[in-house]
Design a protein around this motif. Structure first.
Motif, short mmCIF file in Angstrom:
data_model
loop_
_atom_site.label_atom_id
_atom_site.label_comp_id
_atom_site.label_asym_id
_atom_site.label_seq_id
_atom_site.Cartn_x
_atom_site.Cartn_y
_atom_site.Cartn_z
N ALA A 121 0.95 -1.16 -0.03
CA ALA A 121 0.02 -0.09 0.32
C ALA A 121 0.86 1.16 -0.06
O ALA A 121 0.53 2.22 -0.83
CB ALA A 121 -0.88 -0.16 1.22
N ALA A 122 2.08 1.17 0.92
CA ALA A 122 2.68 2.48 0.70
C ALA A 122 3.33 2.76 -0.47
O ALA A 122 3.45 3.82 -0.90
CB ALA A 122 3.84 2.54 1.90
N GLU A 123 3.89 1.83 -1.35
CA GLU A 123 4.72 1.82 -2.57
C GLU A 123 3.59 2.55 -3.46
O GLU A 123 3.87 3.13 -4.33
CB GLU A 123 5.19 0.49 -2.95
CG GLU A 123 6.47 0.06 -2.26
CD GLU A 123 6.18 -0.42 -0.78
OE1 GLU A 123 5.28 -0.65 -0.55
OE2 GLU A 123 7.34 -0.66 -0.42
N VAL A 124 2.38 1.91 -3.15
CA VAL A 124 1.22 2.33 -4.42
C VAL A 124 0.87 3.73 -4.04
O VAL A 124 0.82 4.49 -5.03
CB VAL A 124 0.00 1.39 -4.16
CG1 VAL A 124 -1.34 2.12 -4.63
CG2 VAL A 124 0.09 -0.06 -4.68
N GLY A 125 0.69 4.26 -2.85
CA GLY A 125 0.46 5.57 -2.53
C GLY A 125 1.84 6.52 -3.02
O GLY A 125 1.31 7.49 -3.59
N TRP A 126 3.01 6.09 -3.00
CA TRP A 126 3.98 6.93 -3.32
C TRP A 126 4.04 7.25 -4.99
O TRP A 126 4.31 7.89 -5.59
CB TRP A 126 5.50 6.48 -2.92
CG TRP A 126 6.61 7.24 -3.43
CD1 TRP A 126 7.32 6.74 -4.55
CD2 TRP A 126 6.82 8.68 -2.90
NE1 TRP A 126 8.33 7.89 -4.42
CE2 TRP A 126 7.98 8.97 -3.55
CE3 TRP A 126 6.48 9.39 -2.24
CZ2 TRP A 126 8.63 10.34 -3.40
CZ3 TRP A 126 6.87 10.52 -1.95
CH2 TRP A 126 8.07 11.04 -2.32
N SER A 127 3.72 5.82 -5.73
CA SER A 127 3.48 6.04 -7.16
C SER A 127 2.41 6.97 -7.51
O SER A 127 2.58 7.48 -8.73
CB SER A 127 3.32 4.53 -7.56
OG SER A 127 1.91 3.93 -7.33
#
Length: 184
Positions: free
Chosen positions: A84-90
């Motif tokens: 989820a964090a990686e998706v948010g940053w993307s």
């Protein structure tokens, strides 16, 4: 540039208000709070700060810095996903790229929270939120031209944190017919 910021045409559903800006971070700053509402339901909130130091700041790699905060409700299953964090940053990087907002030195973090109530509050549904805190240096013309793309990218980031997809170029989000009748 500040006049351009104040006159920016924001995405429908996004309510922007100028707020006091930080005074010690840079010689010049302007700040805005943002609330995203859809069909009278508040979905998320954010803050956007544009900093300017004519001397430049080494860590910024420039004379301007955009600081963004976006927070929105999410499905509990989403925030418990390890990606989820990686998706948010993307979402941030994709928003900048999709609006052709040239930038350098991006940094920030993404927080995913989930809470469940107990005791007298046990009947409340579990709550989940995704929060993106980021900053980047916009690559602008000498007179500050080009900031609009960064403002649109911020709006898209806030929408993404709230589960609202980006609007394709040339598409305008329509107000539901029932709501238009009520506004008359």
């Amino acid at each position: 540039m500040v006049d351009d910021l104040r006159a920016h045409s924001w995405r429908p559903g996004l309510s922007i208000e100028e707020v006091p800006s930080p005074q010690r971070v840079a010689p010049y700053a302007v700040a805005f709070s943002a609330d995203l509402t859809l069909r009278d339901q508040e979905l998320g909130t954010g803050r956007l700060v544009i900093l300017h130091d004519p001397e430049g700041v080494d860590s910024w790699q420039g004379t301007f810095r955009v600081v963004a905060y976006a927070k929105g409700d999410a499905e509990p299953e989403m925030v418990t996903d390890t990606m989820a964090a990686e998706v948010g940053w993307s979402w941030l990087l994709e928003a900048l790229d999709s609006h052709h907002a040239a930038y350098v030195a991006p940094s920030g973090n993404v927080a995913c929270t989930w809470s469940r109530s107990f005791g007298g509050l046990e009947q409340q549904s579990p709550q989940a939120q995704l929060e993106v805190r980021a900053s980047w240096t916009p690559v602008l013309d000498a007179d500050g031209a080009g900031i609009d793309a960064h403002l649109d990218a911020f709006a898209e980031l806030l929408c993404a944190t709230c589960g609202i997809p980006p609007l394709p170029e040339g598409v305008v989000m329509m107000t539901p017919l029932r709501q238009r009748r009520q506004e008359r």
